[in-house]
Design an enzyme around this catalytic site. Structure first.
Site: not given
Length: 433
Positions: A38-39, A120, A132, A166-167, A300
């Site tokens: 479990d994270i 990213h 984001d 990435e953006e 998870d």
């Protein structure tokens, strides 16, 4: 998530045709897979708090070329170094500024079978970028740390990555892929991408690029009673595209960006008929812009996929030749082809040549699908079958083409044999082991 590139608003069902999937392991002999841990969402949220602090101390963002981005890279690298990873930072230049990718390898596993997961790490310049894409970056980081804490020793080699710029158009991941030798690309059995997984008004979207990866995520969410949909808003707009474009199998998760959640989706997932993320690419994309439940579920799911896809036997790596140009299939018309030019091979094709087919069509039963070798020999992959009612054809066929010279033009030939249908060839891929 990047703003560029085409979006496709078509959901593709992944269809595994019985007996035709290359290298399938019989259920009775399949190796056991260790259960993923479990994270703890509290740990993921702490990483987000740290990224927020970095942005606050560096002009309010973590964008490419800004101090906040380099500080973010250093933060993640320090965590991984302490956990026992072998890390490296790759530098590149974009828009006149130095960019950085962070790549971390977990010792062990088959170096010829590499499973990658990435996100990213940069934000836009207008905000701290906590959803984001702090959300994906933090969840991948915590999954990597869970690998170390549990002492997990998978069959495959595990590699994690955090991309820069990435953006600005997937710059960092393109740099990485373009600088990988062909032999190293062939070793990557799959790349998993996580870009925005904690949207405040979330949906649960799964990439539909690779059938095995797609089904791994769908199985997890079905097991916890959460319905999913195919991801379309970010199709081609995040770092998985850099890998997909060179024939590497990809998959991933997404909780939505600027699109509006429909009333049907509200009934399915809750929330409101507003944007999935009202703070997308804005200054309000802070730690207050995260849905904890979505972040927890997706974190998870990442661990589940990493553990599931890195265990057990796998198909051998190979050299991939792929054509991803769409080819329209005329309704009840002449056959059309999608072709690839195979070069650099010696001798004949292997007896286990893998033919990847991805066709979007309203009725697959009307289709005849053939592989045409360089000398014109035809290998029928799918005959016309009026009883075959499912939509779309997305599968991998194994073809014994050992009588054919490997180098030359190979074609996927498709003909629609009945009326009232629409469709196109989405991609055609040959994998030479």
């Amino acid at each position: 998530m990047s703003l560029s590139a085409r979006q496709r608003v078509l959901a593709v069902a992944g269809i595994a045709l019985t007996g035709l999937l290359a290298g399938a392991v019989p259920a009775a002999t399949a190796p056991s897979v260790a259960a993923a841990p479990d994270i703890a969402v509290a740990n993921v949220k702490q990483h987000l708090t740290d990224l927020q602090s970095i942005a606050t101390a560096n002009g309010g963002n973590r964008a490419h070329g800004r101090a906040g981005y380099k500080a973010s890279i250093d933060f993640v690298k320090a965590k991984l170094d302490a956990a026992g990873y072998t890390t490296r930072i790759d530098q590149f230049t974009s828009s006149g500024a130095t960019g950085y990718n962070l790549v971390a390898d977990w010792p062990g596993g088959d170096s010829n079978q590499v499973l990658m997961a990435g996100a990213h790490l940069d934000s836009v310049s207008s905000g701290p970028g906590i959803n984001d894409n702090g959300s994906g970056s933090a969840a991948v980081l915590e999954t990597a740390l869970a690998v170390a804490r549990t002492g997990y020793q998978p069959t495959k080699h595990l590699r994690f990555a955090w991309w820069g710029a990435e953006e600005l158009g997937l710059v960092g991941s393109k740099y990485y892929v373009n600088n990988l030798p062909t032999t190293e690309r062939a070793k990557i059995s799959g790349y998993l991408n996580f870009d925005m997984i904690g949207s405040p008004n979330p949906g649960y979207f799964v990439y539909d690029d690779d059938p095995t990866i797609e089904q791994t995520f769908k199985t997890y969410f079905a097991g916890i009673g959460v319905p999913t949909e195919i991801e379309t808003e970010g199709d081609g707009r995040s770092d998985h595209a850099s890998f997909k474009n060179v024939g590497i199998p990809v998959g991933g998760l997404f909780t939505g960006a600027s699109r509006t959640k429909t009333s049907a989706q509200v009934q399915k997932w809750g929330g409101t008929a507003t944007a999935f993320d009202r703070c997308y690419h804005s200054s309000c994309d802070t730690t207050g812009n995260i849905n904890d439940t979505a972040l927890d579920r997706n974190s998870d799911a990442i661990a589940h996929a990493i553990w599931s896809l890195s265990s057990g036997t796998t198909n051998p790596p190979g050299t991939v030749f792929e054509n991803t140009t769409d080819v329209s299939i005329p309704d009840n018309g002449a056959a059309v082809t999608s072709s690839v030019n195979v070069t650099g091979r010696t001798g004949n094709a292997p007896s286990n040549l893998a033919v990847g087919v991805d066709i979007i069509h309203t009725y697959r039963g009307d289709l005849v699908v053939d592989l045409v070798a360089p000398d014109g020999t035809v290998y029928n992959l799918k005959p016309y079958s009026s009883s075959d009612s499912a939509d779309n054809v997305k599968a991998t066929y194994t073809v014994n083409a050992s009588a054919e010279v490997a180098n030359g033009t190979w074609s996927l030939r498709v003909q629609d044999r009945a009326a009232y249908d629409t469709g196109y060839i989405n991609s055609f891929k040959l994998t030479f082991p």
